[in-house]
Design an enzyme around this catalytic site. Structure first.
Site, PDB file in Angstrom:
ATOM      1  N   HIS A 237       0.808  -1.218   0.000  1.00  0.00           N
ATOM      2  CA  HIS A 237       0.000   0.000   0.000  1.00  0.00           C
ATOM      3  C   HIS A 237       0.844   1.272   0.000  1.00  0.00           C
ATOM      4  O   HIS A 237       0.751   2.108   0.907  1.00  0.00           O
ATOM      5  CB  HIS A 237      -0.971   0.008   1.180  1.00  0.00           C
ATOM      6  CG  HIS A 237      -1.877  -1.177   1.222  1.00  0.00           C
ATOM      7  ND1 HIS A 237      -2.790  -1.391   2.226  1.00  0.00           N
ATOM      8  CD2 HIS A 237      -2.028  -2.234   0.373  1.00  0.00           C
ATOM      9  CE1 HIS A 237      -3.443  -2.511   1.991  1.00  0.00           C
ATOM     10  NE2 HIS A 237      -2.996  -3.040   0.871  1.00  0.00           N
TER      11      HIS A 237
ATOM     12  N   GLU B 155     -12.665   0.917  -5.530  1.00  0.00           N
ATOM     13  CA  GLU B 155     -13.447   2.144  -5.700  1.00  0.00           C
ATOM     14  C   GLU B 155     -12.946   3.014  -6.845  1.00  0.00           C
ATOM     15  O   GLU B 155     -11.741   3.108  -7.096  1.00  0.00           O
ATOM     16  CB  GLU B 155     -13.404   2.973  -4.409  1.00  0.00           C
ATOM     17  CG  GLU B 155     -14.080   2.307  -3.224  1.00  0.00           C
ATOM     18  CD  GLU B 155     -14.061   3.159  -1.971  1.00  0.00           C
ATOM     19  OE1 GLU B 155     -14.581   2.706  -0.940  1.00  0.00           O
ATOM     20  OE2 GLU B 155     -13.522   4.283  -2.025  1.00  0.00           O
TER      21      GLU B 155
ATOM     22  N   TYR C 246     -13.116   9.914   2.459  1.00  0.00           N
ATOM     23  CA  TYR C 246     -13.621   8.813   1.638  1.00  0.00           C
ATOM     24  C   TYR C 246     -13.810   7.511   2.420  1.00  0.00           C
ATOM     25  O   TYR C 246     -14.071   6.471   1.832  1.00  0.00           O
ATOM     26  CB  TYR C 246     -12.742   8.657   0.393  1.00  0.00           C
ATOM     27  CG  TYR C 246     -13.022   9.809  -0.549  1.00  0.00           C
ATOM     28  CD1 TYR C 246     -13.944   9.701  -1.570  1.00  0.00           C
ATOM     29  CD2 TYR C 246     -12.437  11.053  -0.321  1.00  0.00           C
ATOM     30  CE1 TYR C 246     -14.257  10.775  -2.382  1.00  0.00           C
ATOM     31  CE2 TYR C 246     -12.750  12.142  -1.123  1.00  0.00           C
ATOM     32  CZ  TYR C 246     -13.663  11.998  -2.153  1.00  0.00           C
ATOM     33  OH  TYR C 246     -14.003  13.073  -2.928  1.00  0.00           O
TER      34      TYR C 246
END
Length: 481
Positions: free
Chosen positions: A258, A350, A360
């Site tokens: 990530h 998403e 978000y």
């Protein structure tokens, strides 16, 4: 077991979430599964290793070239049972008993070897015939072969292609078609998802010569964090390096997942994304850069109208927050919207329209769950948190975004193209303001799509990672050329 981009809850994040969001304190253990190894594999493993074990979000299980273990039955079983937290793979020991773990080991062995013969590799040949989509017929043509995960691509003003390889190399493709390596670039931390990632040229490159790179910057004790630098290319060497973004050393982690790491120049600003690095609670923490989309000037300085620049303790470059692993950024040349993609966990990928200062939601709201079958959250919506414009469950591993701006495909002009890793899909969207007016899969199964760009020749360029095989860059050409 292979390093895979799985998401893992670390203890600190669990404490943070359970204290701030009570729903997290009530998570149930992983569901008990039955003894059918094939069903267990499809439920727990196929999302990342592929339904046929040939790789999806990660590489193949079938070639027995193990990265972290010796490949013995005991070693494979231990990784299934205990996981690989630093590489993002969860432990399945609570969901599987010893016999069920053994069943998965046997299943892997059976698939990797039949009657003493290796499993044949799937074909990596590009389609030779004309392909048809809703608006255009096209052919696909190879530009470069034999690459090592071409992560980012861009074009110099004279039309030459510049691209990165995740293993830590930067290349410029000369007029004759041969890639020439640029020497002297920064040292990178190459592990799991980490390495040399995006490349982008300054909009005024012809005058100032700035080239921007994102990378996993090595820290102390085998740690790393996303970093952005810029430099110039002089006589084939990297020169004049300047740091545009770096995190404090305590933010560095040994987790290999990530990094985010997409770059976008727009309107005098540089937007970039940083993933939450596997510590999901940090996406909601405004004092940290993790799990955010950022906006700076081209030299890394902070615009005075950024949404949190006057918020005490907030990281001043934050433009939006609550993101998991954002790897796509693109500005709509017609409607003006800033669009973003991010990887969900098991489900919940998403496509978002980014608004300044907006939250978000990750991990408070999500359409996905943890890879071991436990919930991330009970909520898919919450007041004050943005909804995705589009989400995918099961995950397709959404990655790059690009608005096509060329003239060779006139009915694709200003359409949004999205690439996926696990789904190996190139998806085209017709955007109408803040909504999707139409959606089409242009192609599938040509490789994991790492980047998309409009070339100076008006063609659409796509970088493809082929699990277990050398990678390539291709371009789409109108069928009548």
């Amino acid at each position: 077991m292979r390093a895979i981009p799985f998401f893992t809850i670390v203890p600190a994040c669990s404490l943070f979430l359970s204290s701030v969001f009570p729903a997290f304190a009530q998570q149930t253990p992983p569901p008990r599964l039955g003894g059918d190894a094939r069903k267990n594999y499809q439920q727990l493993c196929a999302t990342c290793h592929g339904e046929d074990m040939r790789g999806s979000k990660t590489e193949s299980l079938l070639d027995t070239h193990w990265k972290y273990i010796d490949g013995s039955d005991e070693g494979i079983a231990a990784v299934i049972r205990d996981g690989l937290p630093l590489s993002g793979m969860p432990a399945f020991g609570d969901a599987l008993n010893a016999a069920e773990v053994r069943g998965l080991v046997v299943l892997i062995r059976e698939n990797a070897m039949h009657a003493g013969m290796p499993i044949p590799r799937r074909s990596t040949a590009l389609p030779a015939d004309v392909q048809k989509s809703a608006e255009h017929a096209w052919r696909v043509e190879s530009v470069l072969e034999g690459l090592d995960v071409p992560w980012g691509i861009d074009f110099l003003p004279d039309g030459r292609l510049i691209f990165t390889e995740r293993a830590g190399k930067l290349f410029v493709v000369e007029k004759g078609g041969a890639p020439v390596e640029i020497t002297g670039i920064p040292r990178v931390w190459v592990r799991d998802e980490g390495g040399l990632m995006d490349v982008a040229l300054h909009p005024d490159y012809a005058r100032n010569g700035w080239v921007y790179l994102t990378l996993s910057d090595p820290g102390e004790n085998d740690t790393a964090m996303t970093k952005i630098v810029r430099g110039r290319i002089r006589d084939g060497r990297w020169a004049d390096e300047q740091t545009i973004f770096s995190a404090p050393k305590p933010a560095y982690t040994s987790r290999g997942i990530h990094f985010g790491s997409r770059l976008l120049f727009d309107g005098g600003y540089l937007f970039f994304s940083v993933g939450e690095r596997g510590a999901m609670g940090q996406a909601q923490d405004l004092s940290l850069p993790n799990g955010k989309v950022h906006r700076v000037f081209d030299d890394g300085s902070i615009p005075p109208d950024n949404p949190f620049v006057k918020t005490p303790g907030a990281w001043p470059s934050i433009w939006s927050y609550g993101h998991r692993n954002p790897q796509g950024l693109a500005r709509d040349p017609a409607g003006g919207g800033l669009w973003e993609t991010e990887h969900g966990p098991r489900g919940g990928d998403e496509l978002n329209l980014i608004r300044p200062g907006a939250n978000y939601g990750w991990p408070v709201i999500t359409y996905g769950m943890n890879y071991n079958g436990t919930p991330v959250s009970a909520f898919t919506a919450k007041e004050g948190m943005e909804q995705p414009v589009r989400h995918w469950t099961p995950s397709i591993a959404t990655s790059p975004l690009h608005f096509y701006t060329g003239d060779k495909f006139p009915r694709w002009k200003n359409n949004l193209f999205l690439g996926s890793l696990a789904g190996q899909q190139l998806v085209r969207f017709v955007i109408d303001g803040d909504k999707i007016a139409n959606e089409e899969i242009v192609f599938k199964n040509l490789g994991r799509i790492r980047d998309i760009a409009t070339g100076p020749d008006g063609l659409l360029y796509v970088s493809l990672e082929l699990p277990g095989e050398p990678s390539r860059i291709v371009r789409l050409i109108p069928a009548d050329e």
